[in-house]
Motif scaffolding. Sequence first.
Motif, short mmCIF file in Angstrom:
data_model
loop_
_atom_site.label_atom_id
_atom_site.label_comp_id
_atom_site.label_asym_id
_atom_site.label_seq_id
_atom_site.Cartn_x
_atom_site.Cartn_y
_atom_site.Cartn_z
N GLY A 188 0.82 -1.21 0.00
CA GLY A 188 0.00 0.00 0.00
C GLY A 188 0.85 1.25 0.00
O GLY A 188 0.54 2.24 -0.69
N GLU A 189 1.95 1.22 0.73
CA GLU A 189 2.87 2.38 0.76
C GLU A 189 3.51 2.60 -0.60
O GLU A 189 3.71 3.73 -1.04
CB GLU A 189 3.94 2.15 1.83
N LYS A 190 3.81 1.48 -1.30
CA LYS A 190 4.40 1.60 -2.63
C LYS A 190 3.42 2.24 -3.61
O LYS A 190 3.82 3.02 -4.48
CB LYS A 190 4.80 0.21 -3.14
N LEU A 195 1.74 6.95 -6.85
CA LEU A 195 0.78 8.00 -7.18
C LEU A 195 1.39 9.38 -7.01
O LEU A 195 1.16 10.29 -7.83
CB LEU A 195 -0.46 7.85 -6.29
N LYS A 196 2.16 9.56 -5.96
CA LYS A 196 2.80 10.86 -5.74
C LYS A 196 3.74 11.22 -6.88
O LYS A 196 3.76 12.36 -7.36
CB LYS A 196 3.57 10.85 -4.41
N SER A 197 4.52 10.22 -7.33
CA SER A 197 5.46 10.49 -8.42
C SER A 197 4.72 10.82 -9.72
O SER A 197 5.18 11.65 -10.51
CB SER A 197 6.38 9.28 -8.63
N LEU A 199 1.82 12.33 -9.90
CA LEU A 199 1.16 13.63 -9.75
C LEU A 199 2.13 14.80 -9.74
O LEU A 199 1.72 15.96 -9.91
CB LEU A 199 0.35 13.63 -8.45
N GLN A 200 3.41 14.52 -9.55
CA GLN A 200 4.40 15.61 -9.46
C GLN A 200 4.53 16.40 -10.74
O GLN A 200 4.96 17.56 -10.73
CB GLN A 200 5.76 15.02 -9.05
N ASN A 201 4.18 15.82 -11.85
CA ASN A 201 4.25 16.55 -13.13
C ASN A 201 3.17 17.61 -13.25
O ASN A 201 3.25 18.50 -14.11
CB ASN A 201 4.12 15.57 -14.30
N GLU A 202 2.14 17.48 -12.40
CA GLU A 202 1.00 18.40 -12.51
C GLU A 202 0.79 19.28 -11.28
O GLU A 202 0.29 20.39 -11.39
CB GLU A 202 -0.26 17.58 -12.77
N PHE A 203 1.23 18.78 -10.12
CA PHE A 203 0.98 19.51 -8.87
C PHE A 203 2.26 19.66 -8.06
O PHE A 203 3.20 18.87 -8.19
CB PHE A 203 -0.08 18.78 -8.02
N ASP A 204 2.26 20.67 -7.20
CA ASP A 204 3.38 20.92 -6.31
C ASP A 204 3.45 19.82 -5.25
O ASP A 204 2.42 19.31 -4.79
CB ASP A 204 3.22 22.29 -5.64
N THR A 205 4.67 19.47 -4.86
CA THR A 205 4.87 18.38 -3.90
C THR A 205 4.17 18.65 -2.57
O THR A 205 3.58 17.74 -1.98
CB THR A 205 6.37 18.19 -3.64
#
Length: 349
Positions: A188-190, A195-197, A199-205
């Motif tokens: 689940g953590e993976k 998902l975070k990686s 989304l980084q192309n579109e949103f700020d970390t």
Amino acid sequence: MEKWNELCYILSENLPTNTSEQLFELKVVQAFEKLGWSEFNNEIAVRESIQLGASNRISPDLILKSQEKGNLFIVEVKKPSIEVDNSTFKGQLSSYMGIMRVDLGILIGNKIQVFLDGKFFNKNGIVLIDEIEFKRDIEKGLKFVQLFSKENYNKEDIENHAQEKIQQLKEIEDFKKLKTKMLSENYGEKIIEYLKSELQNEFDTKVIDKVFKVLQVKIESKKKIVSLDNYQKPKARKYKTFENINETSGKLPIGKYVRKTFNDLVESNLIDRNEIERLQRGDYSKLTFDIQFPFLAKENSPYYERIRYWKNPYQINGEIYFVCSQWYEVPANNDRPYYEEWLKKMKSK
């Protein structure tokens, strides 16, 4: 199927209580003669003494052979009241197979176990490729007759069958392994990190981190693991199910009760493979539940009729089954006590 049913009669149903191993051996010889092999023609060698070196000898219970190809396979016979799932029995059979350079061996006792030399699977020792109970009208029994009848015997067919069985077992194990892995907390953590990686192309970390603080991402088992959303069935006119719906009783109607509790059993993995085999037999289902059709049926089964089974299939060990819908709960024909007795037995295992 008649030939297999006859073997069940010889090797199980018609045996005296506390049958000795010697008597059972004679019955096994009789069974193989029903499959076309002949002791008279030296195609069945009973306790043939084989010299090993200067002073040692071995005597396998039965050796099936042909004039053209010599020794074909070994059969070790055990007292039918003793469970054949025994490492000593397997070791003895493996030893005989190795000494005689025979690739195929069979243990026969309270059931039949078929073994093949592990070299076919890049493994050491011998590998169990099939296990067959003495139950009438089962597919495994029919397959055994097809493979081991003298007129049909072909080593390549048995090897192909073995590869199919091993592949089926591997798929079941892989399914369980992958499911466990995906349900683990680490996996689940993976997923969250992935998902975070993305989304980084579109949103700020910082924004992404804040969002994940208020959201929960997890993988969990479906509540109804047996429903297959993409399963397509031909359209047909609707039929009423034969259930006695008594809303004032405080109980679920028998049909709903069966579906709910059987789903719970499947989800909890409380039904073993042998019971799955038995549930596909009409005689067992009649005796156990007092219903007129097999409790479980595959769509390609000769017993399957659309109007007799619920439309939503169940997936058990990678196989698709349908559950009989013909349940009654009236004074003259009440199936509930039969089902509840079986349900209690499954839960107590």
